[in-house]
Design an enzyme around this catalytic site. Structure first.
Site, PDB file in Angstrom:
ATOM      1  N   CYS A  21       0.831  -1.207   0.000  1.00 36.11           N
ATOM      2  CA  CYS A  21       0.000   0.000   0.000  1.00 36.11           C
ATOM      3  C   CYS A  21       0.863   1.253   0.000  1.00 36.11           C
ATOM      4  O   CYS A  21       2.054   1.217   0.316  1.00 36.11           O
ATOM      5  CB  CYS A  21      -0.975  -0.004   1.177  1.00 36.11           C
ATOM      6  SG  CYS A  21      -0.231   0.449   2.754  1.00 36.11           S
ATOM      7  N   CYS A  24       2.618   2.150   3.275  1.00 40.52           N
ATOM      8  CA  CYS A  24       3.786   1.311   3.565  1.00 40.52           C
ATOM      9  C   CYS A  24       4.955   1.704   2.667  1.00 40.52           C
ATOM     10  O   CYS A  24       6.114   1.625   3.072  1.00 40.52           O
ATOM     11  CB  CYS A  24       3.450  -0.171   3.405  1.00 40.52           C
ATOM     12  SG  CYS A  24       2.543  -0.828   4.819  1.00 40.52           S
ATOM     13  N   CYS A  95      -2.879  -4.725   1.358  1.00 47.39           N
ATOM     14  CA  CYS A  95      -1.426  -4.560   1.345  1.00 47.39           C
ATOM     15  C   CYS A  95      -0.735  -5.819   1.864  1.00 47.39           C
ATOM     16  O   CYS A  95      -1.140  -6.390   2.878  1.00 47.39           O
ATOM     17  CB  CYS A  95      -1.054  -3.357   2.211  1.00 47.39           C
ATOM     18  SG  CYS A  95       0.716  -3.182   2.484  1.00 47.39           S
ATOM     19  N   CYS A  98       1.319  -4.470   5.508  1.00 47.24           N
ATOM     20  CA  CYS A  98       0.579  -4.138   6.742  1.00 47.24           C
ATOM     21  C   CYS A  98      -0.711  -4.948   6.864  1.00 47.24           C
ATOM     22  O   CYS A  98      -1.418  -4.834   7.862  1.00 47.24           O
ATOM     23  CB  CYS A  98       0.302  -2.643   6.828  1.00 47.24           C
ATOM     24  SG  CYS A  98      -0.857  -2.034   5.589  1.00 47.24           S
ATOM     25  N   ASP A 330      -4.074  -8.010  65.876  1.00 48.84           N
ATOM     26  CA  ASP A 330      -4.827  -9.259  65.992  1.00 48.84           C
ATOM     27  C   ASP A 330      -6.317  -8.949  66.043  1.00 48.84           C
ATOM     28  O   ASP A 330      -6.724  -7.832  66.329  1.00 48.84           O
ATOM     29  CB  ASP A 330      -4.425 -10.004  67.265  1.00 48.84           C
ATOM     30  CG  ASP A 330      -3.019 -10.566  67.165  1.00 48.84           C
ATOM     31  OD1 ASP A 330      -2.512 -10.676  66.035  1.00 48.84           O
ATOM     32  OD2 ASP A 330      -2.432 -10.880  68.224  1.00 48.84           O
TER      33      ASP A 330
HETATM   34 ZN    ZN Z   1       0.477  -1.316   3.980  1.00 44.97          ZN
END
Ligand code: ZN
Length: 514
Positions: A21, A24, A95, A98, A330
């Site tokens: 893509c 990217c 893509c 990614c 206690d």
């Molecule tokens: Zn991508």
């Protein structure tokens, strides 16, 4: 105007032609300006088209475009579209790097989905942090693209390190943070206590990682609590070790283009703990500090912890809590004076902002009980909790006790006790706690004592001691395990009938005005 350095052109070309893509591509061309990643797809496609000198208008999605014949003779390449462009009927190509994260999971629809999830979870928050869990195979695909990019750069006699690439997570944040921010109306802050976490998976490509386990066996060990051995950590380690040739043989370039994008398996909200501190008095001799349960059976109906936390849990709407205090008494011991410091961690609270008046009201509600009272109730930081445990051993504590003696006593028999100062004791671990503490001998100091005659077998004893002194054992001697003891000093058999804590000398939390 898109700014990509000329030297990255071959990388852009090779990625585009393989089904990567646009965003990217930007990452691998080391474009570090967040605004570029936020460009609408169409604009980005045009800019990238110009940069690569591709003829004609590039309009997504999945339109075949003609790339100039470069060194590699690129031929036809696809410019994959983004989900932003819903107008197109044709589904965008997912893509191969990614797996759709920078395409489909940046959409306004997805951000709306996050918004609704946050809204329905009902948290109070002033900012947010957005941790993202990505499938490990993305690392393998990224590695594969990096090796290709590196090869291209070497042709130009240039280095190309993995660290030069803009991380997928980084680019994703750049795009999605402003969008979520706008929906929620608050800023993304990396140290925010309010987390909106998203977990992605992509089953179709899960097997991408598997060859690594045959090549780098010792990187993949079964671990507890993990469903798969292919954790991101293990994959990073294996990719670091594997030889380039081995990698390329097992995972040839380019990575397959998936049919569908990553899926969101979970959107989870969580708020960091809130800590509430105060001091409590305990007026009952049948109330343990914490729930007293033996073999699943309750021995006492309530506890200090429950009386306080019931109210806190209701107001802060937390999932759970952790109670801690400066020492403990206690079940049959009262805690008087200004009380004992305590702190409660409220885990995953939905409400976190309480005014001074809210806290006062909350304190009042707790104090409706006749068994306990709290004061100085306040929200504190996690760090401040350390003050409560600080020097716990060195501090002094004051007690008052009713002592019984076998031998009849007169007022004169008590006077010498008032004069004993800094009396050193050796205490073996008391019989009554031996089942939960190791056998040890330790020394403790009784700083001062003061007596009040009651009758010929009883007197009241006020003690100022080093913290951690076993007072009951000092009174009766614990079969000679504490020496000296009241019995041995007074040459009789002695026992303790009642004990009260008069003060716990820890100056925390700060006193509040009533
Ligand atoms: Zn991508």
């Amino acid at each position: 105007m898109l700014v990509i350095e000329e030297k990255y052109k071959p990388i852009a070309e090779i990625l585009l032609s393989s089904g990567t893509c646009l965003r990217c591509v930007l990452r691998f061309c080391c474009v570090g300006s967040p605004a570029t990643y936020r460009l609408p797809h169409k604009e980005l496609a045009e800019e990238l088209g110009k940069f690569l000198a591709i003829d004609g208008d590039i309009s997504p999605p999945s339109k075949k475009v003609r790339l100039e014949d470069g060194e590699g003779g690129m031929g036809e390449a696809q410019i994959p579209g983004d989900a932003d462009d819903n107008s197109a009927a044709e589904a965008p190509q997912i893509c191969n790097l990614c797996l759709g994260i920078l395409q489909q999971h940046c959409s306004t629809e997805f951000v709306k989905k996050i918004f609704h999830k946050v809204q329905s979870a009902g948290y109070e928050f002033q900012d947010f942090v957005f941790p993202v869990s990505l499938p490990a195979q993305l690392l393998v695909r990224e590695h594969s693209a990096w090796l290709q990019a590196q090869q291209e750069m070497r042709k130009q006699n240039r280095q190309f390190e993995k660290a030069d690439i803009i991380q997928l997570k980084e680019a994703y944040k750049w795009i999605i943070h402003p969008m979520i921010s706008e929906e929620l109306g608050v800023q993304a802050v990396s140290k925010s206590l309010f987390e909106v976490g998203v977990v992605f998976c992509h089953h179709d490509t899960d097997e991408d990682c598997h060859f690594l386990a045959t090549v780098c066996k010792d990187c993949f060990k079964p671990t507890k609590n993990k469903q798969s051995i292919y954790t991101r950590m293990a994959v990073v380690k294996a990719l670091d070790k594997i030889k380039d040739d081995d990698f390329c043989n097992h995972f040839p370039w380019p990575p397959s283009s998936p049919q569908i994008a990553c899926q969101v398996i979970d959107i989870q909200c969580n708020h960091g703990s809130v800590f509430v501190a105060g001091r409590y008095n305990k007026y009952s001799r049948t109330l343990p500090q914490t729930p007293w349960v033996i073999d699943g059976e309750r021995k006492m109906e309530s506890s200090v912890e429950e009386l306080i936390t019931e109210q806190l849990m209701a107001v802060f709407k937390a999932d759970s809590f952790n109670f801690s205090s400066s020492g403990r008494e206690d079940v049959d011991v009262r805690t008087l004076g200004r009380g004992r410091p305590f702190a409660i961690e409220l885990v995953n609270p939905h409400k976190v902002q309480l005014s001074v008046q809210d806290m006062k009201d909350l304190q009042q509600k707790i104090n409706n009980s006749d068994k306990i009272k709290v004061r100085d109730l306040q929200i504190v930081s996690r760090e401040a909790l350390a003050h409560m445990k600080e020097g716990e051993e060195e501090k002094t504590k004051c007690y008052s006790a009713i002592i019984w003696t076998e031998r009849p006593i007169g007022k004169k028999d008590l006077e010498f006790l008032n004069d004993l100062k800094e009396l050193k004791l050796i205490q073996k671990t008391p019989l009554r706690v031996l089942h939960r503490r190791p056998l040890a001998s330790r020394s403790r100091i009784i700083h001062t004592m003061k007596t009040e005659y009651v009758d010929e077998h009883h007197f009241r004893l006020y003690l100022k001691t080093q913290a951690g002194t076993y007072i009951k054992e000092f009174a009766h001697g614990d079969f000679g395990r504490t020496v000296p003891n009241i019995g041995s000093i007074m040459k009789t058999t002695a026992d303790i009938l009642e004990l009260d804590v008069e003060s716990v000398d820890v100056d925390w939390p700060p006193a509040l005005e009533d």
